[in-house]
Write an enzyme that holds these catalytic residues in place. Structure first.
Site, mmCIF file in Angstrom:
data_model
loop_
_atom_site.group_PDB
_atom_site.id
_atom_site.type_symbol
_atom_site.label_atom_id
_atom_site.label_comp_id
_atom_site.label_asym_id
_atom_site.label_seq_id
_atom_site.Cartn_x
_atom_site.Cartn_y
_atom_site.Cartn_z
ATOM 1 N N LYS A 201 0.833 -1.217 0.000
ATOM 2 C CA LYS A 201 0.000 0.000 0.000
ATOM 3 C C LYS A 201 0.864 1.263 0.000
ATOM 4 O O LYS A 201 0.624 2.196 -0.761
ATOM 5 C CB LYS A 201 -0.941 0.014 1.229
ATOM 6 C CG LYS A 201 -1.854 -1.206 1.313
ATOM 7 C CD LYS A 201 -2.785 -1.148 2.503
ATOM 8 C CE LYS A 201 -2.108 -1.156 3.850
ATOM 9 N NZ LYS A 201 -1.345 -2.394 4.162
ATOM 10 N N ARG B 210 -0.338 -9.756 13.244
ATOM 11 C CA ARG B 210 -0.935 -8.706 12.407
ATOM 12 C C ARG B 210 -1.694 -9.318 11.228
ATOM 13 O O ARG B 210 -2.743 -8.818 10.821
ATOM 14 C CB ARG B 210 0.154 -7.744 11.912
ATOM 15 C CG ARG B 210 0.604 -6.791 13.009
ATOM 16 C CD ARG B 210 1.969 -6.232 12.729
ATOM 17 N NE ARG B 210 1.997 -5.352 11.583
ATOM 18 C CZ ARG B 210 3.096 -5.143 10.845
ATOM 19 N NH1 ARG B 210 4.212 -5.783 11.108
ATOM 20 N NH2 ARG B 210 3.052 -4.310 9.851
ATOM 21 N N ARG C 299 11.383 -1.949 11.679
ATOM 22 C CA ARG C 299 10.299 -1.712 12.635
ATOM 23 C C ARG C 299 10.164 -2.881 13.610
ATOM 24 O O ARG C 299 10.224 -4.029 13.192
ATOM 25 C CB ARG C 299 8.971 -1.534 11.874
ATOM 26 C CG ARG C 299 8.700 -0.104 11.455
ATOM 27 C CD ARG C 299 7.526 0.000 10.506
ATOM 28 N NE ARG C 299 6.314 -0.679 10.960
ATOM 29 C CZ ARG C 299 5.173 -0.686 10.260
ATOM 30 N NH1 ARG C 299 5.092 -0.043 9.095
ATOM 31 N NH2 ARG C 299 4.113 -1.303 10.707
ATOM 32 N N ARG D 249 11.521 -5.740 5.277
ATOM 33 C CA ARG D 249 11.254 -4.302 5.076
ATOM 34 C C ARG D 249 12.163 -3.460 5.968
ATOM 35 O O ARG D 249 12.342 -3.744 7.141
ATOM 36 C CB ARG D 249 9.789 -3.998 5.393
ATOM 37 C CG ARG D 249 9.489 -2.497 5.376
ATOM 38 C CD ARG D 249 8.016 -2.213 5.262
ATOM 39 N NE ARG D 249 7.244 -2.608 6.432
ATOM 40 C CZ ARG D 249 5.927 -2.429 6.530
ATOM 41 N NH1 ARG D 249 5.239 -1.880 5.527
ATOM 42 N NH2 ARG D 249 5.275 -2.820 7.605
ATOM 43 N N ARG E 84 -9.850 0.077 9.017
ATOM 44 C CA ARG E 84 -9.456 -1.320 9.188
ATOM 45 C C ARG E 84 -10.578 -2.135 9.809
ATOM 46 O O ARG E 84 -10.430 -3.353 9.985
ATOM 47 C CB ARG E 84 -8.231 -1.405 10.094
ATOM 48 C CG ARG E 84 -6.894 -1.404 9.325
ATOM 49 C CD ARG E 84 -5.820 -1.372 10.357
ATOM 50 N NE ARG E 84 -4.568 -1.977 10.108
ATOM 51 C CZ ARG E 84 -3.510 -1.330 9.615
ATOM 52 N NH1 ARG E 84 -3.605 -0.117 9.167
ATOM 53 N NH2 ARG E 84 -2.340 -1.933 9.537
HETATM 54 P P1 ADP Z 1 1.408 -1.865 7.802
HETATM 55 O O1 ADP Z 1 2.430 -0.924 7.214
HETATM 56 O O2 ADP Z 1 2.045 -3.089 8.207
HETATM 57 O O3 ADP Z 1 0.204 -2.001 6.946
HETATM 58 P P2 ADP Z 1 0.557 0.127 9.598
HETATM 59 O O4 ADP Z 1 1.770 0.952 9.572
HETATM 60 O O5 ADP Z 1 -0.596 0.559 8.765
HETATM 61 O O6 ADP Z 1 0.949 -1.329 9.210
HETATM 62 O O7 ADP Z 1 0.044 -0.054 11.063
HETATM 63 C C1 ADP Z 1 0.907 -0.366 12.151
HETATM 64 C C2 ADP Z 1 0.062 -0.533 13.418
HETATM 65 O O8 ADP Z 1 -0.625 0.690 13.703
HETATM 66 C C3 ADP Z 1 -1.037 -1.568 13.325
HETATM 67 O O9 ADP Z 1 -0.568 -2.878 13.617
HETATM 68 C C4 ADP Z 1 -2.032 -1.056 14.370
HETATM 69 O O10 ADP Z 1 -1.593 -1.365 15.689
HETATM 70 C C5 ADP Z 1 -1.938 0.447 14.198
HETATM 71 N N1 ADP Z 1 -2.928 0.974 13.227
HETATM 72 C C6 ADP Z 1 -2.672 1.618 12.062
HETATM 73 N N2 ADP Z 1 -3.808 1.983 11.446
HETATM 74 C C7 ADP Z 1 -4.823 1.559 12.247
HETATM 75 C C8 ADP Z 1 -6.244 1.622 12.158
HETATM 76 N N3 ADP Z 1 -6.865 2.190 11.108
HETATM 77 N N4 ADP Z 1 -6.969 1.081 13.162
HETATM 78 C C9 ADP Z 1 -6.379 0.515 14.232
HETATM 79 N N5 ADP Z 1 -5.045 0.413 14.370
HETATM 80 C C10 ADP Z 1 -4.265 0.923 13.402
HETATM 81 P P1 ADP Z 2 2.288 -1.797 3.239
HETATM 82 O O1 ADP Z 2 2.314 -0.293 3.167
HETATM 83 O O2 ADP Z 2 1.077 -2.380 2.588
HETATM 84 O O3 ADP Z 2 2.507 -2.310 4.627
HETATM 85 P P2 ADP Z 2 4.870 -1.627 1.862
HETATM 86 O O4 ADP Z 2 4.600 -0.787 0.662
HETATM 87 O O5 ADP Z 2 5.589 -0.989 2.998
HETATM 88 O O6 ADP Z 2 3.515 -2.340 2.369
HETATM 89 O O7 ADP Z 2 5.690 -2.905 1.358
HETATM 90 C C1 ADP Z 2 6.155 -3.887 2.289
HETATM 91 C C2 ADP Z 2 7.567 -4.347 1.862
HETATM 92 O O8 ADP Z 2 7.473 -5.075 0.645
HETATM 93 C C3 ADP Z 2 8.549 -3.212 1.612
HETATM 94 O O9 ADP Z 2 9.814 -3.634 2.036
HETATM 95 C C4 ADP Z 2 8.529 -3.029 0.097
HETATM 96 O O10 ADP Z 2 9.768 -2.554 -0.403
HETATM 97 C C5 ADP Z 2 8.212 -4.425 -0.400
HETATM 98 N N1 ADP Z 2 7.325 -4.454 -1.574
HETATM 99 C C6 ADP Z 2 6.302 -3.614 -1.862
HETATM 100 N N2 ADP Z 2 5.690 -3.973 -3.011
HETATM 101 C C7 ADP Z 2 6.337 -5.091 -3.447
HETATM 102 C C8 ADP Z 2 6.180 -5.963 -4.585
HETATM 103 N N3 ADP Z 2 5.208 -5.746 -5.492
HETATM 104 N N4 ADP Z 2 7.025 -6.997 -4.705
HETATM 105 C C9 ADP Z 2 7.998 -7.230 -3.779
HETATM 106 N N5 ADP Z 2 8.206 -6.452 -2.696
HETATM 107 C C10 ADP Z 2 7.386 -5.407 -2.520
#
Ligand code: ADP
Ligand code: ADP
Length: 217
Positions: A16, A175, A164, A131, A91
């Site tokens: 994302k 998660r 992280r 990541r 979410r």
């Molecule tokens: P990821 O990059 O892995 O998708 P996020 O950075 O979006 O994860 O979220 C990290 C943490 O922040 C989640 O595991 C949760 O604890 C909290 N969080 C983020 N967005 C939300 C939301 N919309 N509702 C509840 N918790 C959230």
């Molecule tokens: P999200 O925001 O949904 O948590 P990220 O964009 O941070 O996900 O991507 C998670 C990890 O996967 C990062 O280390 C990123 O560089 C890698 N990544 C993202 N898109 C791809 C893809 N299409 N193929 C392989 N690795 C990816």
């Protein structure tokens, strides 16, 4: 082109943030990541950050009331008026319902696209454990799929990338469980709107972006 207001659904690590970065560059809209907002609050030691940290460390969701209050304020900011990408919110269905109300009251509009980035769990685990985040730009790198120019370092070549705490193994599994417990309900919530698009997020990032561009244009 008319204003775009996108919502990304998808597991942690589905790409994302990576795709949002490409969209913001091309479409000049703001990316709103609740995860980034919460991490900033934790870093600054605010009241919100102190409460949120406990949930984030164990991989659970922060409570709906906290997130909804935070997003109500964020969506009122002037930069949202040009269009936005929501990354990581809503979410839960409770958050989704609250978002509809917020959009109608503060921006007099609604979402234009809901994009569900779909990736199986196995590659997700590899993506999250590899990541690394730049503390300078917030950009996500990957030790194997998207390595930085200087090994382990941010864009200036000397500031170490961050791994992280919640991108470590036990928390990743938790998660993913939390994500799967909500995913179908959220998709079902958006299905009737006709705005839900399923995108195969397991392709390489450029190919995923091409699929997204077709949907947006
Ligand atoms: P990821 O990059 O892995 O998708 P996020 O950075 O979006 O994860 O979220 C990290 C943490 O922040 C989640 O595991 C949760 O604890 C909290 N969080 C983020 N967005 C939300 C939301 N919309 N509702 C509840 N918790 C959230
Ligand atoms: P999200 O925001 O949904 O948590 P990220 O964009 O941070 O996900 O991507 C998670 C990890 O996967 C990062 O280390 C990123 O560089 C890698 N990544 C993202 N898109 C791809 C893809 N299409 N193929 C392989 N690795 C990816």
């Amino acid at each position: 082109m008319s204003k775009i207001q996108i919502l990304f659904l998808g597991a942690p690590g589905s790409g994302k943030g990576t795709q949002s970065e490409k969209i913001t560059e091309e479409f000049h809209v703001v990316q709103i990541s609740t995860g980034d907002m919460l991490r900033e609050a934790v870093k600054n030691g605010t009241e919100l950050g102190i409460i949120a940290k406990a949930f984030m460390d164990e991989g659970s969701l922060v409570t709906d009331d906290i997130i909804i209050k935070m997003m109500k304020e964020r969506l009122q900011a002037i930069d949202c008026q040009k269009g936005f990408i929501l990354d990581g919110f809503p979410r839960t269905v409770t958050q989704a319902t609250a978002l509809d109300t917020m959009l109608q009251t503060s921006l007099e509009c609604c979402l234009t696209h809901v994009i569900s980035l779909e990736v199986p769990d196995e590659p997700i685990i590899e993506r999250l454990s590899g990541r690394r985040i730049s503390p300078l730009t917030g950009k996500a790198y990957h030790v194997k799929f998207n390595p930085p120019a200087v090994n382990g370092m941010s864009e200036d070549g000397k500031t170490p990338l961050i791994h992280r705490d919640d991108d470590k193994s036990e928390t990743i599994i938790k998660r993913l469980e939390v994500f799967h417990s909500q995913a179908d309900m959220l998709k079902n919530y958006y299905k009737p709107s006709g705005k839900l698009h399923i995108v195969d997020g397991s392709k390489d990032p450029a190919a995923v972006y091409e699929d997204i561009r077709k949907i947006l244009s």
